[in-house]
Design a protein around this motif. Structure first.
Motif, mmCIF file in Angstrom:
data_model
loop_
_atom_site.group_PDB
_atom_site.id
_atom_site.type_symbol
_atom_site.label_atom_id
_atom_site.label_comp_id
_atom_site.label_asym_id
_atom_site.label_seq_id
_atom_site.Cartn_x
_atom_site.Cartn_y
_atom_site.Cartn_z
ATOM 1 N N LYS A 50 0.813 -1.214 0.000
ATOM 2 C CA LYS A 50 0.000 0.000 0.000
ATOM 3 C C LYS A 50 0.851 1.271 0.000
ATOM 4 O O LYS A 50 0.336 2.366 -0.163
ATOM 5 C CB LYS A 50 -0.932 0.002 1.213
ATOM 6 N N GLU A 51 2.152 1.116 0.214
ATOM 7 C CA GLU A 51 3.040 2.278 0.280
ATOM 8 C C GLU A 51 3.866 2.410 -0.992
ATOM 9 O O GLU A 51 4.061 1.436 -1.730
ATOM 10 C CB GLU A 51 3.980 2.151 1.487
ATOM 11 N N LYS A 52 4.364 3.612 -1.249
ATOM 12 C CA LYS A 52 5.242 3.848 -2.393
ATOM 13 C C LYS A 52 6.568 3.141 -2.145
ATOM 14 O O LYS A 52 6.985 2.964 -0.990
ATOM 15 C CB LYS A 52 5.493 5.349 -2.584
ATOM 16 N N PRO A 53 7.265 2.702 -3.191
ATOM 17 C CA PRO A 53 8.545 2.012 -2.998
ATOM 18 C C PRO A 53 9.578 2.928 -2.347
ATOM 19 O O PRO A 53 9.590 4.144 -2.603
ATOM 20 C CB PRO A 53 8.964 1.623 -4.422
ATOM 21 N N SER A 54 10.407 2.368 -1.508
ATOM 22 C CA SER A 54 11.452 3.143 -0.834
ATOM 23 C C SER A 54 12.510 3.593 -1.835
ATOM 24 O O SER A 54 12.557 3.126 -2.981
ATOM 25 C CB SER A 54 12.111 2.297 0.251
ATOM 26 N N GLU A 55 13.375 4.475 -1.390
ATOM 27 C CA GLU A 55 14.446 4.958 -2.262
ATOM 28 C C GLU A 55 15.370 3.818 -2.678
ATOM 29 O O GLU A 55 15.830 3.754 -3.820
ATOM 30 C CB GLU A 55 15.250 6.041 -1.533
ATOM 31 N N THR A 56 15.603 2.889 -1.751
ATOM 32 C CA THR A 56 16.464 1.729 -2.056
ATOM 33 C C THR A 56 15.862 0.878 -3.168
ATOM 34 O O THR A 56 16.554 0.458 -4.106
ATOM 35 C CB THR A 56 16.654 0.868 -0.794
ATOM 36 N N VAL A 57 14.556 0.631 -3.065
ATOM 37 C CA VAL A 57 13.861 -0.175 -4.074
ATOM 38 C C VAL A 57 13.871 0.538 -5.421
ATOM 39 O O VAL A 57 14.096 -0.082 -6.471
ATOM 40 C CB VAL A 57 12.417 -0.483 -3.624
ATOM 41 N N ASN A 58 13.646 1.851 -5.408
ATOM 42 C CA ASN A 58 13.630 2.611 -6.661
ATOM 43 C C ASN A 58 15.004 2.641 -7.325
ATOM 44 O O ASN A 58 15.113 2.574 -8.552
ATOM 45 C CB ASN A 58 13.147 4.041 -6.403
ATOM 46 N N LYS A 59 16.049 2.731 -6.509
ATOM 47 C CA LYS A 59 17.408 2.700 -7.068
ATOM 48 C C LYS A 59 17.706 1.341 -7.694
ATOM 49 O O LYS A 59 18.319 1.250 -8.758
ATOM 50 C CB LYS A 59 18.439 3.020 -5.978
ATOM 51 N N LEU A 60 17.264 0.282 -7.010
ATOM 52 C CA LEU A 60 17.461 -1.069 -7.549
ATOM 53 C C LEU A 60 16.703 -1.220 -8.863
ATOM 54 O O LEU A 60 17.220 -1.809 -9.830
ATOM 55 C CB LEU A 60 16.988 -2.108 -6.532
ATOM 56 N N GLN B 190 2.385 -2.516 -26.578
ATOM 57 C CA GLN B 190 2.362 -3.349 -25.365
ATOM 58 C C GLN B 190 3.172 -2.685 -24.249
ATOM 59 O O GLN B 190 2.763 -2.695 -23.079
ATOM 60 C CB GLN B 190 2.949 -4.717 -25.711
ATOM 61 N N LEU B 191 4.294 -2.107 -24.603
ATOM 62 C CA LEU B 191 5.138 -1.400 -23.637
ATOM 63 C C LEU B 191 4.457 -0.130 -23.134
ATOM 64 O O LEU B 191 4.457 0.176 -21.935
ATOM 65 C CB LEU B 191 6.486 -1.061 -24.287
ATOM 66 N N ILE B 192 3.847 0.600 -24.062
ATOM 67 C CA ILE B 192 3.229 1.889 -23.727
ATOM 68 C C ILE B 192 2.093 1.730 -22.714
ATOM 69 O O ILE B 192 1.961 2.527 -21.774
ATOM 70 C CB ILE B 192 2.720 2.595 -25.012
ATOM 71 N N ILE B 193 1.267 0.676 -22.863
ATOM 72 C CA ILE B 193 0.124 0.548 -21.951
ATOM 73 C C ILE B 193 0.542 0.091 -20.547
ATOM 74 O O ILE B 193 -0.212 0.272 -19.582
ATOM 75 C CB ILE B 193 -0.954 -0.406 -22.510
ATOM 76 N N GLN B 194 1.748 -0.491 -20.403
ATOM 77 C CA GLN B 194 2.219 -0.894 -19.076
ATOM 78 C C GLN B 194 2.743 0.296 -18.274
ATOM 79 O O GLN B 194 2.621 0.330 -17.043
ATOM 80 C CB GLN B 194 3.365 -1.920 -19.218
ATOM 81 N N TYR B 195 3.320 1.255 -18.989
ATOM 82 C CA TYR B 195 4.092 2.317 -18.330
ATOM 83 C C TYR B 195 3.291 3.153 -17.327
ATOM 84 O O TYR B 195 3.779 3.415 -16.216
ATOM 85 C CB TYR B 195 4.721 3.217 -19.401
ATOM 86 N N PRO B 196 2.074 3.620 -17.642
ATOM 87 C CA PRO B 196 1.344 4.467 -16.678
ATOM 88 C C PRO B 196 1.144 3.808 -15.313
ATOM 89 O O PRO B 196 1.240 4.481 -14.282
ATOM 90 C CB PRO B 196 -0.003 4.720 -17.378
ATOM 91 N N ASN B 197 0.867 2.503 -15.281
ATOM 92 C CA ASN B 197 0.672 1.821 -13.997
ATOM 93 C C ASN B 197 1.957 1.735 -13.182
ATOM 94 O O ASN B 197 1.936 1.823 -11.955
ATOM 95 C CB ASN B 197 0.112 0.414 -14.225
ATOM 96 N N ILE B 198 3.070 1.566 -13.878
ATOM 97 C CA ILE B 198 4.366 1.528 -13.188
ATOM 98 C C ILE B 198 4.645 2.888 -12.539
ATOM 99 O O ILE B 198 5.098 2.975 -11.390
ATOM 100 C CB ILE B 198 5.496 1.151 -14.170
ATOM 101 N N ARG B 199 4.376 3.960 -13.269
ATOM 102 C CA ARG B 199 4.537 5.317 -12.728
ATOM 103 C C ARG B 199 3.606 5.542 -11.538
ATOM 104 O O ARG B 199 3.991 6.134 -10.518
ATOM 105 C CB ARG B 199 4.233 6.343 -13.816
ATOM 106 N N LYS B 200 2.377 5.070 -11.669
ATOM 107 C CA LYS B 200 1.385 5.265 -10.610
ATOM 108 C C LYS B 200 1.799 4.570 -9.315
ATOM 109 O O LYS B 200 1.528 5.064 -8.210
ATOM 110 C CB LYS B 200 0.035 4.731 -11.091
ATOM 111 N N LEU B 201 2.469 3.431 -9.435
ATOM 112 C CA LEU B 201 2.938 2.714 -8.249
ATOM 113 C C LEU B 201 4.112 3.414 -7.574
ATOM 114 O O LEU B 201 4.460 3.076 -6.438
ATOM 115 C CB LEU B 201 3.343 1.282 -8.634
ATOM 116 N N GLY B 202 4.729 4.367 -8.270
ATOM 117 C CA GLY B 202 5.817 5.140 -7.667
ATOM 118 C C GLY B 202 7.204 4.809 -8.161
ATOM 119 O O GLY B 202 8.203 5.253 -7.597
#
Length: 531
Positions: free
Chosen positions: A88-98, A211-223
């Motif tokens: 339920k939380e945004k990914p941490s900085e460590t996760v985003n860097k990975l 196929q790539l384009i429709i995945q991207y917005p959800n990835i951004r939304k997750l943080g």
């Protein structure tokens, strides 16, 4: 783990499995429409052979490496699911860097590979289809050049799939292949006749980009944010990804080597042979892919967490239930392929350029491929357990060792015994059985599995399946003698009749023998109907 928690997880897995199954069925049906359109315009010809020969290389990235269940998806789930305490939380900085490091490395790797493919397409296709004509090789090389972007897209999409599955967003990864199918359908139909030869390659590339384009917005939304990061060293989590991913990539690549071995032998059989094997594989993957995807996608994150908790009883429980349900569904599929497989191929594909000869070629390949369903689902399931232990080296070693077996079997069955197309798919089935057996035995190094219960139930299912199969075969024969209708209603009614008879014999026999999964599924369906 308490009984209540186990029941809640089982219910959650089954709900996810049903959702994925419905979405996958829709995706597969549209994929079938795509194949019907391709068959109608190209049949089993040199043009279709050239496309499918060329497509095997970008398919390595888009489907085998980056697809649902592929190494990039599996590595993402195995590592990231352990680093995300709350969904339920945004990914941490460590996760985003990975995430950024993983994406950067993936893009660089596949970009270099795609450049090589673009510069040397004829040399590559010349090696793979050495038995083909010069015209075939040139056409396949052109197809390959057009489809090189798929290499980069495949790796990225695989990571996207993994992240979405971790966050229990199962629908989008399984729906996105529809985009490619729709692109191929639309472009092939709309393309002028003089440019249809390359329309398939362009349509595939455009579909992959969408196929790539429709995945991207959800990835951004997750943080998740991609910032180029080259910190490939001194990063323990990226090292873990590498240790899991590299052997898994090699393992999938070895699987592709098996395909290249098949392509080498098939190119000397007959024109259209490789297209026929491709259609047989897609028909095979329609029911089997639905089953495997529906149950293994939601189970894999659970396996990974159970390994982290060292709950081996939980792994055994979920493995036996998941594989047991897959076995239960697989046997009627085998019966259907063996009794009405030819009718199904004719009903779906036989029109336009796709004639009765092409139908027989596809059906022949499909018959021998059908016997691999049981070892196939077991192999894919046990492989997920290895991945949960961060071990992709063992599946790679087993797959690599089977290359020699694949070459030997192809040589014996095709070159010496003259099996033709059937020899290609029979050797595939035997290699799948070999891989499943070895992986099932070697897992003892990680933990002890409880196969006794699983295979006792499988034995009961096989007995029920043999009885149902004999009656279905007799029914199909008698139907051919007694019923004389025009082609489409004749074949459709025959398939429906055989399917109905199969189920009304197979399911009650399993219930009589007190087969666990049949009783459980029957009770769940009964409760839903009563509600």
């Amino acid at each position: 783990m308490t009984t209540q928690i186990k029941e809640e997880k089982t219910t959650s897995v089954l709900k996810a499995a049903w959702l994925i199954m419905v979405v996958t069925i829709v995706s597969k049906l549209i994929g079938f429409v795509r194949d019907i359109v391709i068959a109608n315009y190209y049949g089993a010809s040199m043009v279709s052979d050239a496309y499918y020969y060329a497509y095997q290389i970008p398919a390595l990235s888009l489907i085998l490496l980056g697809g649902v269940g592929g190494p990039f998806h599996s590595a993402t789930v195995a590592i990231f699911s352990k680093l995300i305490p709350s969904l339920k939380e945004k990914p941490s900085e460590t996760v985003n860097k990975l995430y950024s490091t993983f994406m950067t490395a993936t893009i660089i790797f596949f970009l270099l590979l795609s450049v090589i493919m673009f510069i040397f397409p004829r040399q590559i296709m010349g090696i793979i289809i050495s038995g083909g004509s010069s015209e075939m090789i040139n056409l396949a090389a052109t197809h390959l050049q057009i489809m090189t972007p798929l290499l980069v897209i495949g790796g990225i999409v695989g990571i996207y799939y993994g992240i979405l599955v971790i966050y229990k967003q199962f629908m989008l990864p399984n729906l996105s292949p529809i985009i490619m199918s729709l692109a191929i359908i639309g472009i092939v139909i709309a393309a002028p006749n003089d440019s249809k030869g390359l329309a398939l390659a362009w349509a595939t590339t455009i579909g992959a980009i969408l196929q790539l384009i429709i995945q991207y917005p959800n990835i951004r939304k997750l943080g998740y944010r991609l910032k180029p990061n080259f910190a490939f060293t001194n990063n323990p989590h990226f090292k873990e990804i590498g240790e899991l991913l590299f052997p898994a990539i090699l393992s999938s690549t070895v699987g592709q080597v098996h395909i290249y071995v098949d392509m080498f032998f098939t190119s000397s059989i007959s024109e259209g042979a490789w297209t026929a094997i491709g259609y047989a594989n897609r028909i095979f993957q329609f029911p089997v892919g639905i089953l495997v995807t529906a149950f293994l996608v939601p189970l894999f994150p659970i396996f990974a967490r159970l390994v982290g908790d060292k709950d081996f009883d939980g792994i055994r429980n979920y493995f036996n239930k998941g594989v047991g349900v897959l076995f239960f569904g697989a046997i009627p599929i085998i019966i259907g392929i063996l009794t009405v497989g030819t009718d199904a191929v004719s009903l779906v594909f036989e029109r336009g350029e796709f004639d009765s000869t092409a139908t027989f070629m596809v059906a022949e390949a499909l018959w021998f491929l059908s016997v691999s369903i049981i070892p196939y689902v077991f192999r894919d399931s046990i492989t997920r357990v290895y991945y949960s232990f961060n071990d992709s080296a063992t599946p790679f070693t087993v797959a690599f060792s089977s290359i020699v077996l694949k070459v030997f079997l192809n040589w014996i069955l095709i070159s010496k015994m003259g099996f033709g197309i059937g020899g290609i798919t029979l050797s595939t089935s035997l290699v799948t059985l070999f891989n499943a057996c070895v992986l099932g035995i070697l897992i003892v190094k990680k933990m002890r599995m409880n196969y006794r219960e699983l295979f006792i139930n499988l034995f009961k299912m096989i007995i029920a399946g043999i009885a149902a199969g004999i009656i279905c075969f007799i029914t199909a024969q008698q139907y051919d003698k007694l019923v004389h209708l025009s082609k489409i209603p004749f074949e459709l009614l025959k398939i429906m009749l055989v399917a109905f008879i199969c189920l009304i014999i197979y399911i009650p026999l399993n219930l009589i023998m007190k087969m666990d999964y049949a009783g459980e599924l029957f009770n769940r369906l009964k409760s839903k109907i009563n509600r």
